[in-house]
Design a protein around this motif. Structure first.
Motif, PDB file in Angstrom:
ATOM      1  N   ARG A   1      13.357  13.898   0.686  1.00 49.48           N
ATOM      2  CA  ARG A   1      14.062  15.095   0.360  1.00 49.48           C
ATOM      3  C   ARG A   1      12.764  16.534   0.897  1.00 49.48           C
ATOM      4  NH1 ARG A   1      17.004  15.343  -4.718  1.00 49.48           N
ATOM      5  NH2 ARG A   1      18.410  13.861  -3.720  1.00 49.48           N
ATOM      6  N   TYR A   2      11.412  15.651   0.506  1.00 53.77           N
ATOM      7  CA  TYR A   2      10.444  16.691  -0.071  1.00 53.77           C
ATOM      8  C   TYR A   2       9.126  17.145   1.873  1.00 53.77           C
ATOM      9  CZ  TYR A   2      12.885  18.220  -4.414  1.00 53.77           C
ATOM     10  OH  TYR A   2      13.507  18.347  -4.841  1.00 53.77           O
ATOM     11  N   VAL A   3       9.167  15.098   2.224  1.00 52.33           N
ATOM     12  CA  VAL A   3       8.267  15.339   2.930  1.00 52.33           C
ATOM     13  C   VAL A   3       7.945  14.680   4.496  1.00 52.33           C
ATOM     14  CG1 VAL A   3       5.981  13.902   3.432  1.00 52.33           C
ATOM     15  CG2 VAL A   3       6.208  14.807   1.174  1.00 52.33           C
ATOM     16  N   CYS A   4       9.289  13.845   4.707  1.00 54.11           N
ATOM     17  CA  CYS A   4       9.395  12.624   5.763  1.00 54.11           C
ATOM     18  C   CYS A   4      11.054  13.626   5.744  1.00 54.11           C
ATOM     19  CB  CYS A   4       9.957  11.474   5.191  1.00 54.11           C
ATOM     20  SG  CYS A   4       9.924  10.807   6.753  1.00 54.11           S
ATOM     21  N   LYS A   5      11.100  15.171   6.270  1.00 52.53           N
ATOM     22  CA  LYS A   5      12.279  15.842   6.100  1.00 52.53           C
ATOM     23  C   LYS A   5      12.771  15.398   7.451  1.00 52.53           C
ATOM     24  CE  LYS A   5      10.260  19.671   3.500  1.00 52.53           C
ATOM     25  NZ  LYS A   5      10.011  20.957   3.571  1.00 52.53           N
ATOM     26  N   ALA A   6      14.981  15.729   7.697  1.00 54.41           N
ATOM     27  CA  ALA A   6      15.605  15.310   8.705  1.00 54.41           C
ATOM     28  C   ALA A   6      14.993  15.598  10.144  1.00 54.41           C
ATOM     29  CB  ALA A   6      16.773  15.602   8.885  1.00 54.41           C
ATOM     30  N   ARG A   7      14.757  17.523  10.337  1.00 58.19           N
ATOM     31  CA  ARG A   7      14.531  18.007  11.219  1.00 58.19           C
ATOM     32  C   ARG A   7      13.524  17.928  11.708  1.00 58.19           C
ATOM     33  NH1 ARG A   7      18.875  23.010  10.700  1.00 58.19           N
ATOM     34  NH2 ARG A   7      20.196  22.415  11.393  1.00 58.19           N
TER      35      ARG A   7
ATOM     36  N   ASP B   1       0.971  -1.523  -0.028  1.00 54.04           N
ATOM     37  CA  ASP B   1       0.360  -0.155  -0.185  1.00 54.04           C
ATOM     38  C   ASP B   1       0.523   1.268  -0.123  1.00 54.04           C
ATOM     39  OD1 ASP B   1      -2.034   1.743  -0.244  1.00 54.04           O
ATOM     40  OD2 ASP B   1      -2.785   1.130   2.008  1.00 54.04           O
ATOM     41  N   PHE B   2       2.236   1.318   0.522  1.00 60.23           N
ATOM     42  CA  PHE B   2       3.231   2.138   1.425  1.00 60.23           C
ATOM     43  C   PHE B   2       3.743   2.706  -0.995  1.00 60.23           C
ATOM     44  CE2 PHE B   2       6.721   3.559   1.162  1.00 60.23           C
ATOM     45  CZ  PHE B   2       7.623   4.623   2.827  1.00 60.23           C
ATOM     46  N   PHE B   3       4.111   1.689  -1.106  1.00 61.03           N
ATOM     47  CA  PHE B   3       4.687   2.096  -2.169  1.00 61.03           C
ATOM     48  C   PHE B   3       3.503   2.081  -3.405  1.00 61.03           C
ATOM     49  CE2 PHE B   3       7.971   0.167  -1.042  1.00 61.03           C
ATOM     50  CZ  PHE B   3       9.587   1.547  -1.440  1.00 61.03           C
ATOM     51  N   SER B   4       1.871   1.676  -3.295  1.00 62.39           N
ATOM     52  CA  SER B   4       0.778   2.266  -4.278  1.00 62.39           C
ATOM     53  C   SER B   4       1.195   3.805  -4.597  1.00 62.39           C
ATOM     54  CB  SER B   4      -0.504   0.978  -4.349  1.00 62.39           C
ATOM     55  OG  SER B   4       0.030  -0.082  -4.307  1.00 62.39           O
ATOM     56  N   ARG B   5       0.550   3.928  -3.059  1.00 55.91           N
ATOM     57  CA  ARG B   5      -0.006   5.032  -2.602  1.00 55.91           C
ATOM     58  C   ARG B   5       1.452   6.367  -3.328  1.00 55.91           C
ATOM     59  NH1 ARG B   5      -1.529   5.423   3.454  1.00 55.91           N
ATOM     60  NH2 ARG B   5      -3.248   4.115   3.818  1.00 55.91           N
ATOM     61  N   LEU B   6       2.850   6.078  -3.393  1.00 60.45           N
ATOM     62  CA  LEU B   6       3.720   6.850  -3.640  1.00 60.45           C
ATOM     63  C   LEU B   6       3.428   6.975  -5.534  1.00 60.45           C
ATOM     64  CD1 LEU B   6       6.728   6.325  -1.575  1.00 60.45           C
ATOM     65  CD2 LEU B   6       4.989   7.844  -1.457  1.00 60.45           C
TER      66      LEU B   6
ATOM     67  N   PRO C   1       9.906  16.130  10.706  1.00 63.17           N
ATOM     68  CA  PRO C   1       8.716  15.476   9.122  1.00 63.17           C
ATOM     69  C   PRO C   1       7.567  16.047   8.833  1.00 63.17           C
ATOM     70  CG  PRO C   1       8.445  13.971  10.443  1.00 63.17           C
ATOM     71  CD  PRO C   1       9.887  15.094  10.974  1.00 63.17           C
ATOM     72  N   GLU C   2       7.138  16.166   8.133  1.00 65.68           N
ATOM     73  CA  GLU C   2       5.933  16.900   7.448  1.00 65.68           C
ATOM     74  C   GLU C   2       4.531  16.338   7.563  1.00 65.68           C
ATOM     75  OE1 GLU C   2       6.183  20.085   3.957  1.00 65.68           O
ATOM     76  OE2 GLU C   2       7.703  20.800   5.283  1.00 65.68           O
ATOM     77  N   CYS C   3       4.793  15.279   8.608  1.00 60.77           N
ATOM     78  CA  CYS C   3       3.502  14.008   8.742  1.00 60.77           C
ATOM     79  C   CYS C   3       1.916  14.824   8.444  1.00 60.77           C
ATOM     80  CB  CYS C   3       3.384  13.735  10.133  1.00 60.77           C
ATOM     81  SG  CYS C   3       5.005  13.493  10.432  1.00 60.77           S
ATOM     82  N   TRP C   4       1.576  15.582   8.830  1.00 59.35           N
ATOM     83  CA  TRP C   4      -0.139  16.166   7.873  1.00 59.35           C
ATOM     84  C   TRP C   4      -0.062  16.126   7.000  1.00 59.35           C
ATOM     85  CZ3 TRP C   4       4.986  18.720   9.097  1.00 59.35           C
ATOM     86  CH2 TRP C   4       4.871  20.720   8.438  1.00 59.35           C
ATOM     87  N   ARG C   5       0.685  16.240   5.626  1.00 54.62           N
ATOM     88  CA  ARG C   5       0.709  16.203   4.655  1.00 54.62           C
ATOM     89  C   ARG C   5       0.847  15.401   4.064  1.00 54.62           C
ATOM     90  NH1 ARG C   5       4.473  17.746   0.952  1.00 54.62           N
ATOM     91  NH2 ARG C   5       6.184  18.663   1.169  1.00 54.62           N
ATOM     92  N   CYS C   6       1.753  14.120   4.554  1.00 54.99           N
ATOM     93  CA  CYS C   6       2.317  12.794   4.114  1.00 54.99           C
ATOM     94  C   CYS C   6       1.148  11.589   4.127  1.00 54.99           C
ATOM     95  CB  CYS C   6       3.099  12.061   5.629  1.00 54.99           C
ATOM     96  SG  CYS C   6       4.120  10.354   5.035  1.00 54.99           S
ATOM     97  N   ILE C   7       1.415  11.306   2.262  1.00 58.65           N
ATOM     98  CA  ILE C   7      -0.034  10.006   2.151  1.00 58.65           C
ATOM     99  C   ILE C   7       0.035   8.946   2.562  1.00 58.65           C
ATOM    100  CG2 ILE C   7      -0.280  11.871   0.359  1.00 58.65           C
ATOM    101  CD1 ILE C   7       1.792   9.250  -1.659  1.00 58.65           C
ATOM    102  N   VAL C   8       1.535   8.406   2.915  1.00 54.78           N
ATOM    103  CA  VAL C   8       1.947   7.539   3.733  1.00 54.78           C
ATOM    104  C   VAL C   8       1.824   7.203   5.436  1.00 54.78           C
ATOM    105  CG1 VAL C   8       2.358   6.165   2.028  1.00 54.78           C
ATOM    106  CG2 VAL C   8       4.166   7.840   3.130  1.00 54.78           C
ATOM    107  N   ALA C   9       1.299   8.565   5.788  1.00 55.54           N
ATOM    108  CA  ALA C   9       1.224   8.785   7.534  1.00 55.54           C
ATOM    109  C   ALA C   9       0.696   6.980   8.146  1.00 55.54           C
ATOM    110  CB  ALA C   9       0.849  10.090   7.675  1.00 55.54           C
ATOM    111  N   ASP C  10      -0.515   7.641   8.046  1.00 56.77           N
ATOM    112  CA  ASP C  10      -1.408   6.189   8.670  1.00 56.77           C
ATOM    113  C   ASP C  10       0.074   4.871   8.907  1.00 56.77           C
ATOM    114  OD1 ASP C  10      -2.246   6.237   5.783  1.00 56.77           O
ATOM    115  OD2 ASP C  10      -3.265   4.523   6.276  1.00 56.77           O
TER     116      ASP C  10
END
Length: 220
Positions: free
Chosen positions: A184-190, A8-13, A192-201
């Protein structure tokens, strides 16, 4: 991460970005090899700025040898460790001319015998240039693999081996591109922008980073 969740993770990406590509600019496998070699401890943006003019002048290993180490340095002096990288690029170019007819070998182990070419660089080249199912683990993929629970490992090689074992067939060729871009753009090092992550769940990272509060203008 469970097997069904990984699919599911890769399907969404994949749905969000059906044809991911490297952000490095190149015109042929040799230029890709040079760009990836230069990208160690440097950003793709910085490498692209340095190689645009270079790649208009140099398309083959022989042309790089003809340019020479000092000529190459003039192009890449804005990139970190440019002295060492210039020496390595000229060295690998000489070997390609001498031993491989000016062609980039499609074998990962052979590539890693070239100056400045490690396993990660070789994985990128054989995947991106030749379509092989390899997993080039950089700092972004190492972080995402561990943070999400997708491919936990204490070393880069351990994460690569986990990905090789766990990534389902339909996603194997493009997996490392999706993971790099996600890191690079969502799950950032310092932060992570979880609120807009399509695989957060599906991700094992806790606590999830909340969305930033929107500042409201003070009343006059």
């Amino acid at each position: 991460m469970k097997k069904a969740d990984i699919f599911d993770f890769f399907s969404r990406l994949a749905e969000a970005n059906p044809a991911p590509v490297t952000e490095l600019e190149y015109g042929n496998p040799y230029q890709l090899l040079v760009a990836v070699t230069l990208s160690a401890q440097a950003t793709d943006v910085g490498v692209n700025k340095a190689t645009r003019a270079l790649f208009r002048e140099v398309e083959t290993p022989q042309q790089m040898v003809d340019l020479g180490e000092e000529g190459l340095k003039a192009h890449i002096k804005t990139i970190g460790l440019f002295n060492t990288k210039a020496k390595n690029v000229i060295g690998l170019s000489e070997i390609l001319v001498r031993d491989f007819g000016g062609e980039v070998p499609e074998d990962r182990d052979t590539l890693t015998t070239l100056p400045g070419v490690g396993r990660k660089t070789a994985n990128v080249v054989v995947n991106t240039a030749f379509g092989q199912e390899t997993f080039a683990v950089d700092t972004h993929i190492f972080r995402v693999g561990n943070r999400t629970g997708l491919a936990p490992g204490k070393t880069v090689l351990a994460v690569e081996q986990q990905l090789d074992k766990k990534v389902p067939g339909p996603f194997r060729r493009d997996a490392h591109h999706w993971l790099i871009l996600h890191g690079r753009y969502v799950c950032k090092a310092r932060k992570p922008e979880c609120w807009r992550c399509i695989v957060a769940d599906l991700c094992r990272f806790k606590p999830k980073t909340p969305a930033p509060k929107i500042a409201t203008a003070k009343a006059a």
